[in-house]
Design an enzyme around this catalytic site. Structure first.
Site, short mmCIF file in Angstrom:
data_model
loop_
_atom_site.label_atom_id
_atom_site.label_comp_id
_atom_site.label_asym_id
_atom_site.label_seq_id
_atom_site.Cartn_x
_atom_site.Cartn_y
_atom_site.Cartn_z
N LYS A 41 28.66 29.79 8.94
CA LYS A 41 27.47 29.18 8.34
C LYS A 41 26.32 30.16 8.45
O LYS A 41 26.29 31.03 9.34
CB LYS A 41 27.09 27.88 9.07
CG LYS A 41 26.39 26.87 8.19
CD LYS A 41 27.33 26.17 7.22
CE LYS A 41 26.63 25.09 6.42
NZ LYS A 41 27.53 24.36 5.53
N GLY A 43 18.95 9.95 1.82
CA GLY A 43 19.01 11.30 1.28
C GLY A 43 19.58 11.27 -0.12
O GLY A 43 20.79 11.15 -0.30
N GLY A 93 19.61 13.64 -2.65
CA GLY A 93 19.54 14.97 -3.21
C GLY A 93 20.69 15.21 -4.18
O GLY A 93 21.17 14.27 -4.84
N VAL A 117 23.84 15.74 -3.70
CA VAL A 117 25.04 14.98 -3.37
C VAL A 117 24.75 13.48 -3.41
O VAL A 117 25.50 12.69 -4.00
CB VAL A 117 25.59 15.38 -1.99
CG1 VAL A 117 26.74 14.47 -1.57
CG2 VAL A 117 26.05 16.83 -2.02
#
Length: 348
Positions: free
Chosen positions: A80, A184, A186, A188
């Site tokens: 990552k 959330g 966003g 996705v």
């Protein structure tokens, strides 16, 4: 504190810090494990409060990618990257090219892709400085939609499949009439909302940014909820789809949902949280299992595959979760612990 002494170190193979004075880039790349193949994982840009928060995030995320790849049956390891800064204010093309140069120093042991705060166009800019990028193009999509390299559609679909498996396990029913709170909205979260709406779910949504919320309300009949209130909403499913540590000591006792299943990485603040959820009778879909759709998509785009194989692989997320849920019921162990043990058998 040394990186080796960090509580999230977890035997990482390679952790590197990078500063490019000319562009202002400050970034960290962490490769957790490459026993199954090169570490692949997204690059995240976030306005971290301090460097310790950034290091904690990248260590947890890279480890999660190792487990995610293993549980998804992929021949790759976990890595990552994080970039310090506000992606809406600080990001520049020159900075992205500098990030590509940083990625290139890993000589293929880390392959980067899109993540929060980073778009496909940013990865393309990084690709001008390194060949070790992914998710910049797609040869096909699992649902016949435009294939542009964005892994968000596959991630959202995988979470949708996982939620269906969780609801079937707990309620022995489909999604029609089930109340689902998405924290959330966003790239996705909004796609997840669309899938759930088509199946007849009743949606409640929250986000610090209004665009996704407004779209979910207008197009899917969702109800807007304040970010501070959505965790404790009286719903069937709570779907964290933003940043990590979504389930923690501060909110665990106020959660009323029977199921926690969302797209966010590292949803549990600690392993003890997973145990407490099990004791309270709340089914938790381990994050790195349910949100593996994006990495599955990227893997198929890089190999000799096709849309049918990709969709079949995405649907296996539900089957894997069903196996984890059954083992958890049988053993009494938290679903997160069950998933960890299964993953470790594959990559250690």
């Amino acid at each position: 504190m040394s990186v080796f002494d960090h509580p999230e170190f977890a035997e990482h193979e390679h952790v590197s810090f990078y500063h490019d004075k000319e562009t202002g880039l400050k970034a960290i790349i962490a490769v957790h494990n490459t026993n199954l193949g090169p570490g692949l994982g997204g690059c995240r840009m976030f306005n971290y409060a301090n460097s310790e928060d950034a290091l904690t995030d990248v260590l947890r995320l890279s480890k999660g990618m190792t487990y995610k790849a293993a549980m998804a049956g992929l021949k790759q390891g976990g890595g990552k990257a994080v970039i310090f800064g506000d992606p809406r204010k600080d990001k520049t093309p020159e900075m992205m090219k500098a990030m590509g140069r940083f990625v290139d120093t890993f000589k293929g042991q880390y392959i980067t892709a899109e993540d929060s705060g980073i778009a496909v166009s940013d990865i393309c800019l990084m690709g001008e400085s390194t060949e070790h990028v992914s998710g910049t193009f797609s040869k096909y999509s699992f649902d016949g939609s435009l294939a542009d390299g964005n892994p968000a559609p596959a991630t959202a679909y995988g979470v949708f499949v996982g939620i269906k498996a969780a609801v079937q396990h707990v309620f022995q029913s489909d999604l029609r009439g089930k109340k689902i709170a998405i924290k959330g909205i966003g790239h996705v979260g909004i796609r997840l909302a669309e899938h759930l709406s088509r199946e007849g779910a009743i949606l409640y949504v929250a986000d610090i940014f209004p665009d996704g919320v407004n779209k979910a309300v207008a197009e899917f009949g969702a109800t807007e909820v304040d970010v501070a209130d959505i965790d404790s909403l009286d719903v069937d499913v709570f779907a964290p789809c933003a940043l990590g540590n979504a389930i923690n000591a501060q909110n665990i006792h106020s959660i009323k949902a029977r199921i926690i299943a969302g797209a966010a990485n590292n949803q549990l603040a600690s392993s003890s949280i997973g145990e407490e959820l099990t004791q309270r009778g709340i089914l938790y879909a381990p994050d790195y299992v349910i949100n593996a759709g994006g990495i599955i998509d990227i893997y198929h785009q890089r190999t000799d595959s096709n849309a049918d194989k990709l969709r079949k692989h995405l649907n296996q997320i539900g089957e894997t979760l069903t196996t984890i849920f059954a083992e958890s019921d049988k053993s009494g162990h938290a679903t997160a612990k069950v998933a960890d043990k299964l993953a470790e058998l594959k990559f250690k």
